[in-house]
Design an enzyme around this catalytic site. Structure first.
Site, PDB file in Angstrom:
ATOM      1  NE  ARG A  97       1.802  -4.809  11.066  1.00 24.50           N
ATOM      2  CZ  ARG A  97       2.908  -4.715  10.304  1.00 24.50           C
ATOM      3  NH1 ARG A  97       4.050  -5.278  10.707  1.00 24.50           N
ATOM      4  NH2 ARG A  97       2.862  -4.082   9.165  1.00 24.50           N
ATOM      5  CE  LYS A 146      -2.071  -1.174   3.886  1.00 24.25           C
ATOM      6  NZ  LYS A 146      -1.357  -2.430   4.170  1.00 24.25           N
TER       7      LYS A 146
HETATM    8  P1  AP5 Z   1       4.811  -1.656   1.862  1.00 26.25           P
HETATM    9  O1  AP5 Z   1       4.494  -0.820   0.670  1.00 26.25           O
HETATM   10  O2  AP5 Z   1       5.530  -1.040   3.015  1.00 26.25           O
HETATM   11  O3  AP5 Z   1       3.492  -2.408   2.357  1.00 26.25           O
HETATM   12  P2  AP5 Z   1       2.236  -1.855   3.153  1.00 26.25           P
HETATM   13  O4  AP5 Z   1       1.031  -2.525   2.586  1.00 26.25           O
HETATM   14  O5  AP5 Z   1       2.232  -0.351   3.185  1.00 26.25           O
HETATM   15  O6  AP5 Z   1       2.556  -2.498   4.579  1.00 26.25           O
HETATM   16  P3  AP5 Z   1       2.429  -1.930   6.059  1.00 26.25           P
HETATM   17  O7  AP5 Z   1       3.143  -2.927   6.917  1.00 26.25           O
HETATM   18  O8  AP5 Z   1       2.872  -0.505   6.165  1.00 26.25           O
HETATM   19  O9  AP5 Z   1       0.905  -2.003   6.278  1.00 26.25           O
HETATM   20  P4  AP5 Z   1       0.148  -2.016   7.587  1.00 26.25           P
HETATM   21  O10 AP5 Z   1      -1.239  -1.768   7.120  1.00 26.25           O
HETATM   22  O11 AP5 Z   1       0.360  -3.221   8.430  1.00 26.25           O
HETATM   23  O12 AP5 Z   1       0.844  -0.849   8.452  1.00 26.25           O
HETATM   24  P5  AP5 Z   1       0.463   0.685   8.756  1.00 26.25           P
HETATM   25  O13 AP5 Z   1       1.703   1.439   8.749  1.00 26.25           O
HETATM   26  O14 AP5 Z   1      -0.687   1.136   7.899  1.00 26.25           O
HETATM   27  O15 AP5 Z   1       5.626  -2.951   1.339  1.00 26.25           O
HETATM   28  C1  AP5 Z   1       6.163  -3.868   2.270  1.00 26.25           C
HETATM   29  C2  AP5 Z   1       7.537  -4.364   1.771  1.00 26.25           C
HETATM   30  O16 AP5 Z   1       7.348  -5.170   0.618  1.00 26.25           O
HETATM   31  C3  AP5 Z   1       8.459  -3.209   1.352  1.00 26.25           C
HETATM   32  O17 AP5 Z   1       9.767  -3.555   1.739  1.00 26.25           O
HETATM   33  C4  AP5 Z   1       8.343  -3.169  -0.187  1.00 26.25           C
HETATM   34  O18 AP5 Z   1       9.528  -2.703  -0.810  1.00 26.25           O
HETATM   35  C5  AP5 Z   1       8.086  -4.650  -0.486  1.00 26.25           C
HETATM   36  N1  AP5 Z   1       7.255  -4.865  -1.680  1.00 26.25           N
HETATM   37  C6  AP5 Z   1       6.107  -4.215  -1.996  1.00 26.25           C
HETATM   38  N2  AP5 Z   1       5.604  -4.690  -3.146  1.00 26.25           N
HETATM   39  C7  AP5 Z   1       6.453  -5.673  -3.569  1.00 26.25           C
HETATM   40  C8  AP5 Z   1       6.475  -6.547  -4.707  1.00 26.25           C
HETATM   41  N3  AP5 Z   1       5.540  -6.506  -5.663  1.00 26.25           N
HETATM   42  N4  AP5 Z   1       7.496  -7.432  -4.801  1.00 26.25           N
HETATM   43  C9  AP5 Z   1       8.465  -7.474  -3.844  1.00 26.25           C
HETATM   44  N5  AP5 Z   1       8.512  -6.676  -2.756  1.00 26.25           N
HETATM   45  C10 AP5 Z   1       7.500  -5.783  -2.623  1.00 26.25           C
HETATM   46  O19 AP5 Z   1      -0.121   0.556  10.240  1.00 26.25           O
HETATM   47  C11 AP5 Z   1       0.721   0.213  11.321  1.00 26.25           C
HETATM   48  C12 AP5 Z   1      -0.112   0.150  12.607  1.00 26.25           C
HETATM   49  O20 AP5 Z   1      -0.709   1.448  12.894  1.00 26.25           O
HETATM   50  C13 AP5 Z   1      -1.292  -0.819  12.580  1.00 26.25           C
HETATM   51  O21 AP5 Z   1      -0.888  -2.147  12.888  1.00 26.25           O
HETATM   52  C14 AP5 Z   1      -2.190  -0.206  13.669  1.00 26.25           C
HETATM   53  O22 AP5 Z   1      -1.691  -0.505  14.957  1.00 26.25           O
HETATM   54  C15 AP5 Z   1      -2.007   1.286  13.449  1.00 26.25           C
HETATM   55  N6  AP5 Z   1      -2.983   1.863  12.513  1.00 26.25           N
HETATM   56  C16 AP5 Z   1      -2.734   2.377  11.281  1.00 26.25           C
HETATM   57  N7  AP5 Z   1      -3.867   2.819  10.705  1.00 26.25           N
HETATM   58  C17 AP5 Z   1      -4.853   2.564  11.589  1.00 26.25           C
HETATM   59  C18 AP5 Z   1      -6.276   2.764  11.556  1.00 26.25           C
HETATM   60  N8  AP5 Z   1      -6.902   3.278  10.468  1.00 26.25           N
HETATM   61  N9  AP5 Z   1      -6.986   2.385  12.630  1.00 26.25           N
HETATM   62  C19 AP5 Z   1      -6.403   1.857  13.729  1.00 26.25           C
HETATM   63  N10 AP5 Z   1      -5.057   1.618  13.821  1.00 26.25           N
HETATM   64  C20 AP5 Z   1      -4.305   1.983  12.751  1.00 26.25           C
END
Ligand code: AP5
Length: 213
Positions: free
Chosen positions: A171, A13
């Site tokens: 998660r 994402k």
């Molecule tokens: P990346 O692009 O970083 O993936 P992502 O989907 O953004 O993953 P996140 O771990 O950030 O998502 P998340 O939803 O768990 O965390 P968030 O920060 O929103 O890609 C991941 C890796 O893969 C990278 O190294 C990339 O280079 C690689 N990659 C990507 N595509 C690839 C491909 N095609 N091939 C190979 N490699 C690839 O949330 C964190 C925490 O915050 C949550 O757990 C929660 O506690 C809190 N939080 C956030 N939003 C809320 C909300 N709305 N409500 C309540 N709590 C919330």
């Protein structure tokens, strides 16, 4: 253009929201990045969120709604945004409806990125994130030009605290139980585009851009 990116942790994402921002000139709004910045700064919201984020649980809906409403009210989001990480359950989706109704709009597109669990663990365990600008990298599939340094801003690359194996499992469980139901929710509204987010980054990027158009 008002777009939401849905998908499990590690689906890409953040990576593809950055690509869409560069392509369409609208901001990438990541609730995860906003929470990590608030935790780092030690704000009242950051203090409330810290333990929940570190163990992979969701932060309370009211706190998130306030944060998102403030951010989407900023001048740079007036012409649209790419929302990454919000909404994460049906109550948050209804809060978002209310926030967007106040600006006289509704979502144009919701992209659901799908990736299997094995690939998610591989991606998250190799992920590195810029401590300054939040740009994502991967030690194998998306390495920086200079080891340990962000290509975009030169910041230091670090591993996220919630990318430990036991937190990744939590998660994922939270995603399946609370966020995945949003796929059917938005399909029912006719705004959903489902994107296979596995394969080479450039191929996935093309699919994502095509789905937004
Ligand atoms: P990346 O692009 O970083 O993936 P992502 O989907 O953004 O993953 P996140 O771990 O950030 O998502 P998340 O939803 O768990 O965390 P968030 O920060 O929103 O890609 C991941 C890796 O893969 C990278 O190294 C990339 O280079 C690689 N990659 C990507 N595509 C690839 C491909 N095609 N091939 C190979 N490699 C690839 O949330 C964190 C925490 O915050 C949550 O757990 C929660 O506690 C809190 N939080 C956030 N939003 C809320 C909300 N709305 N409500 C309540 N709590 C919330």
């Amino acid at each position: 253009m008002m777009v939401v990116l849905l998908g499990p942790p590690g689906a890409g994402k953040g990576t593809h929201a950055d690509a869409l921002r560069d392509r369409f000139g609208i901001p990438h709004v990541s609730t995860g990045n906003m929470l990590r910045a608030a935790i780092e700064e030690g704000t009242p919201a950051g203090r409330k969120a810290k333990l929940l984020v570190e163990r992979g649980d969701l932060v309370p809906d009211e706190l998130m709604a306030e944060m998102v409403q403030d951010r989407l009210g900023a001048q740079d989001a007036a012409g649209g945004f790419i929302l990454d990480g919000y909404p994460r359950n049906v109550d948050q989706a209804r809060d978002l409806d209310r926030i967007l109704a106040m600006r006289g709009g509704c979502l144009d597109r919701v992209l659901s990125l799908s990736v299997d669990d094995e690939e998610i663990v591989r991606r998250l365990s190799g992920r590195r994130t810029c401590e300054s600008c939040g740009a994502p990298y991967h030690v194998v599939s998306a390495p920086p030009a200079a080891e340990g340094r962000c290509d975009r801003c030169g910041g230091v690359l670090a591993q996220r605290a919630d990318d430990r194996p036991e937190v990744i499992a939590r998660r994922l469980a939270v995603y399946r139980a609370q966020t995945e139901p949003l796929v059917a929710f938005y399909r029912g509204r006719g705004v959903l585009a489902e994107v296979d987010a596995t394969g080479a980054l450039d191929d996935v990027r093309r699919r994502v851009v095509g789905a937004v158009r």
